[in-house]
Design an enzyme around this catalytic site. Structure first.
Site, short mmCIF file in Angstrom:
data_model
loop_
_atom_site.label_atom_id
_atom_site.label_comp_id
_atom_site.label_asym_id
_atom_site.label_seq_id
_atom_site.Cartn_x
_atom_site.Cartn_y
_atom_site.Cartn_z
N GLY A 264 0.85 -1.20 0.00
CA GLY A 264 0.00 0.00 0.00
C GLY A 264 0.88 1.24 0.00
N GLY B 243 -0.39 4.78 -0.95
CA GLY B 243 -1.49 5.38 -0.19
C GLY B 243 -1.05 6.60 0.60
N TYR C 259 -15.73 -0.33 8.12
CA TYR C 259 -14.28 -0.07 8.28
C TYR C 259 -13.89 -0.26 9.75
CZ TYR C 259 -10.13 2.99 8.60
OH TYR C 259 -8.88 3.54 8.85
C1 VAH Z 1 -10.93 7.66 7.65
N1 VAH Z 1 -8.74 8.71 7.63
O1 VAH Z 1 -11.40 8.77 7.67
C2 VAH Z 1 -9.45 7.50 8.01
C3 VAH Z 1 -9.27 7.30 9.48
C4 VAH Z 1 -9.96 8.02 11.77
C5 VAH Z 1 -10.10 8.25 10.31
O2 VAH Z 1 -9.50 5.99 9.83
O3 VAH Z 1 -11.57 6.69 7.38
#
Ligand code: VAH
Length: 316
Positions: A6, A9, A139
């Site tokens: 990655g 990124g 996520y």
């Molecule tokens: C997001 N930048 O916004 C990432 C991160 C805490 C935020 O995990 O998904």
């Protein structure tokens, strides 16, 4: 040798550069899913890699004599809400491939977790290291599960895998993709180009944030720490900044007086509302001496300075 998965990124771009500075360019193999021609990478060694193919990954690890893997590839919060099962599969299968090869081939691993592990049932401020983690995003679910897998591979097989719960990261080197905190990156580009920005997060929503220079240093310091000092094998809370879109806009106005901020919250507001405003990072401070260096003013100054240079913006 070190493998950065990655590497194109938001974190990978800067972490690869920092690792090459520290260990030598030829000691850090950058890997991403795109062919070299489509990447910002102008410096080898670089390899196009599909980490979802465990055999392909293990063949590379053995051929290149990899000893340490930074597995940074993941689908972030906002993108994950559009394709939850794709996010789960990519974030989890990728990590488990790396952890299982780390077990068979004695690799040391770094894997980024996130403050997205916290949800609305936890405390809103100073989320503790050992807290209720009931995230409401795909996520966040993948990050909670990923942390528990990291600890499992450490406890069961002695894999030395280390992790940090990054807050929202702000950097000028690479555009982030699909994060909720990315308003705090986009704003700088728009401010320099158009002297205005329309935030998709409400004016008074405070979120934990960190300048990328601090995040890269935290990662290297954790990876350099003596293993016996570490008391956390899920993901370390680290805290640097906490600010609202309004506070960020006011700080930018100090540099660009004609800057105008507008607000048009969208679905990402719901994600932001589920996260804490700050975390308690005493374990990171005690175990490996974590200490942030960039405050809001220093971050805004550094971002604007570098973006003006990088993008040849006409400054006011
Ligand atoms: C997001 N930048 O916004 C990432 C991160 C805490 C935020 O995990 O998904």
């Amino acid at each position: 040798k070190i493998l950065v998965i990655g590497a194109c990124g938001q974190i990978g771009t800067e972490l690869t550069a920092a690792l090459r500075l520290k260990y030598g360019q030829d000691q850090v193999l950058a890997a991403d899913v795109r062919p070299l021609a489509d990447t910002p990478f102008d410096s080898p060694p670089y390899v196009q890699l599909n980490f979802m193919d465990k055999m392909e990954l293990r063949t590379l690890v053995l051929k290149e004599k990899i000893g340490v893997v930074y597995h940074l590839a993941a689908m972030l919060s906002a993108s994950g809400e559009k394709q939850p099962l794709v996010a789960w599969d990519l974030n989890m299968k990728g990590l488990l491939n790396v952890l299982d090869i780390a077990k068979s081939d004695q690799l040391k691993v770094f894997w980024p977790s996130s403050i997205a592990v916290f949800g609305p049932t936890g405390p809103k401020a100073f989320s503790p290291q050992h807290a209720i983690t009931e995230p409401t995003t795909a996520y966040g679910i993948s990050k909670v599960a990923g942390e528990l897998w990291c600890r499992y591979y450490f406890d069961q097989y002695g894999v030395d895998v280390r992790s940090i719960r990054y807050p929202g990261l702000i950097s000028y080197a690479a555009l982030p993709g699909g994060g909720t905190t990315d308003y705090a990156v986009d704003i700088f580009h728009q401010a320099l180009k158009y002297r205005q920005y329309t935030s998709f997060i409400k004016a008074h929503t405070a979120l934990p944030m960190m300048y990328m220079a601090d995040a890269v240093r935290a990662t290297l310091e954790l990876m350099d720490a003596r293993a016996e000092k570490l008391t956390v094998r899920t993901g370390y809370n680290v805290h640097a900044l906490s600010f609202t879109p309004e506070q960020l806009a006011m700080e930018i106005e100090r540099h660009l007086p004609t800057f105008k901020m507008f607000y048009k919250p969208d679905s990402r507001q719901l994600i932001a509302d589920s996260w804490p405003t700050s975390v308690d990072d005493r374990h990171a401070r005690n175990d490996w001496g974590w200490q942030p260096e960039y405050d809001l003013s220093a971050m805004v100054t550094d971002m604007l300075t570098h973006l003006k240079q990088k993008l040849q913006y006409t400054g006011a």
